[in-house]
Enzyme design. Structure first.
Site, PDB file in Angstrom:
ATOM      1  N   SER A 111     -31.500  23.635  -4.805  1.00 14.86           N
ATOM      2  CA  SER A 111     -31.597  24.610  -5.902  1.00 14.86           C
ATOM      3  C   SER A 111     -32.521  24.136  -7.008  1.00 14.86           C
ATOM      4  O   SER A 111     -33.175  24.958  -7.657  1.00 14.86           O
ATOM      5  CB  SER A 111     -30.211  24.870  -6.496  1.00 14.86           C
ATOM      6  N   ASP A 292     -23.692  30.383  -3.519  1.00 17.39           N
ATOM      7  CA  ASP A 292     -24.068  29.135  -2.851  1.00 17.39           C
ATOM      8  C   ASP A 292     -22.856  28.266  -2.524  1.00 17.39           C
ATOM      9  O   ASP A 292     -22.756  27.704  -1.429  1.00 17.39           O
ATOM     10  CB  ASP A 292     -25.015  28.362  -3.783  1.00 17.39           C
ATOM     11  N   HIS A 296     -21.641  26.844   1.020  1.00 18.61           N
ATOM     12  CA  HIS A 296     -21.377  25.434   1.350  1.00 18.61           C
ATOM     13  C   HIS A 296     -19.985  25.279   1.962  1.00 18.61           C
ATOM     14  O   HIS A 296     -19.792  24.470   2.866  1.00 18.61           O
ATOM     15  CB  HIS A 296     -21.478  24.556   0.098  1.00 18.61           C
TER      16      HIS A 296
END
Ligand SMILES: [Zn+2]
Length: 468
Positions: A111, A292, A296
């Site tokens: 990121s 995100d 994950h």
């Protein structure tokens, strides 16, 4: 096989005939006017004004690969209709984005490198915040906006010194240097002024430290400090704002008292920035940070809840731009996370009905179930559907000594199997991501582009609209 095809064809034929018959009933002059108006309306939405926008809102959905956008459409589908209804995202799609970082980090970005590319126009190494491989600080689009006299702001669902917002605000060689980055949020100045007029998100631990209390320092410099959502309705638009509503992050959408909190922050920050900017305009960064994190965790329930918060935010912004046509909104992802696939294990099926009634996030359910006597009943209640015997039996191994991640994995196995969701990794992938834009100059972002192009285009638009 021919019948449905013919049926579809005859439906089109019937539709065409009815349009023609309505048109033929109308007087000729009105008919021409109506046709011209319709054409104009189509042109306005397809080809926004070439004028540079006064205000720019950059939205980043961290980790939102294309599969998340498709999955959200199926998640929201009304099963009582034959069609899969479109979402807000479908109406604003304009292109795609190449996300790879600087060559020295390969092709899969993190990121920080991706946000740095989008904020500065420079490809960097994974972990870099606002600097290139030469480790020299770079000018960001937020800095340029500030220099040109625009108001600036950010609102995120992570803590505000996390990789994405940090890469628009400051420069640091490593994204994990949170205390240094927080210090830079306070210490860095442009023309002697703080970088942002308003900052909303989490981050108590990084701002209120034993060695330095940055909240008190900001307050001494005239910032109003708020730490609960309900204070957002009473912020004074003439005074800068620091709003921290959590420690490491805001809660998961599924756990938060406000499940669409990015939408709530956006509804407060946009009018704040728009107030009193007749001449100056504003640049705003928004981030749906936790798409995100759900990726994950290979957690499809949280992924869709975070997407829903983002969709509500985008719906608000679509309405806002309709009323304020001087504002450009751009939405993209920094990369895709988890290698999400909608369908798995050679089964032509994806069933979102099992994640539409979740009461809490998987991490919270996993933690709470340790003290429950009837674990199967508790999990059924929290998931919103009844577990079968095999699923209940899979919970038997769970006890208080287990690693929390192992407990979560057992719960996520149930959900991924029920929905038939596939994941290839707990990390990121290098697929191109979607590009969305609307408002003046939205067409500049059409087609396939590099993530660095996004910064270059924003720099150009800022200069065009605001350089004296
Ligand atoms: Zn990530």
């Amino acid at each position: 096989m021919t019948t449905p095809y013919l049926t579809a064809l005859s439906r089109i034929a019937i539709a065409t005939v009815s349009i023609l018959s309505v048109a033929s009933c109308a007087p000729v002059a009105d008919d021409v006017n109506a046709a011209t108006k319709q054409k104009d309306a189509a042109n306005v939405s397809a080809q926004p004004s070439a004028a540079a926008p006064k205000n720019i809102i950059m939205v980043i959905a961290d980790g939102m690969g294309p599969a998340y956008v498709s999955a959200y459409r199926y998640f929201m589908d009304n099963p009582d209709t034959e069609a899969v209804e479109t979402t807000v995202f479908d109406g604003i799609l304009v292109g795609t984005v190449r996300t790879y970082p600087h060559q020295q980090s390969g092709v899969v970005t993190d990121s920080a490198a991706s946000a740095t590319a989008m904020s500065t126009g420079v490809k960097s190494y994974n972990g870099a915040v606002g600097m290139g491989v030469d480790k020299q600080p770079l000018e960001t689009v937020l800095h340029r906006a500030h220099k040109l006299g625009l108001k600036t702001g950010l609102a995120v669902t992570s803590h505000i010194v996390h990789a994405t917002p940090a890469s628009y605000m400051v420069a640091n060689e490593a994204r994990g240097n949170y205390a240094q980055i927080a210090d830079s949020f306070y210490d860095d100045r442009i023309n002697g002024e703080h970088l942002a007029d308003i900052m909303l998100g989490a981050g108590w631990g990084h701002f209120i430290r034993e060695d330095r209390n940055l909240v008190e320092l900001f307050q001494a410099d005239g910032y109003q400090y708020i730490d609960s959502y309900d204070q957002l309705s009473s912020i004074d638009p003439s005074v800068p704002v620091l709003g921290l509503f959590g420690d490491g992050s805001l809660p998961w959408a599924l756990d938060d008292i406000d499940p669409t909190r990015l939408h709530t922050l956006t509804k407060a920050i946009v009018p704040y920035l728009a107030a009193d900017t007749q001449d100056s305009g504003y640049f705003l960064l928004l981030e749906a940070s936790q798409v995100d994190w759900a990726g994950h965790g290979n957690d499809i329930a949280s992924a869709m809840a975070e997407m829903h918060d983002l969709a509500k935010t985008m719906e608000y912004l679509v309405d806002y731009v309709e009323a304020h046509p001087d504002t450009l909104v751009i939405l993209t992802a920094d990369h895709s996370t988890g290698g999400l696939t909608i369908g798995a294990v050679s089964d032509y099926r994806w069933d979102a009905s099992y994640i539409q009634n979740f009461k809490k996030s998987v991490p919270t359910i996993a933690a709470n179930m340790l003290t429950e006597t009837d674990k199967g009943q508790y999990v059924s209640d929290m998931f919103g559907f009844a577990l079968n015997q095999q699923e209940i039996d899979s919970l038997d191994v769970i006890n208080a000594d287990m690693n929390p991640r192992a407990v979560q994995a057992i719960l996520k196995d149930i959900i991924n199997t029920r929905t038939n969701t596939g994941w290839t990794t707990s990390g990121h992938t290098a697929v191109d991501v979607d590009m969305f834009a609307f408002g003046p100059s939205a067409q500049v972002f059409a087609g396939n582009q590099n993530n660095t192009d996004i910064a270059e285009k924003i720099f150009t638009l800022l200069d065009q609209a605001h350089k004296k």
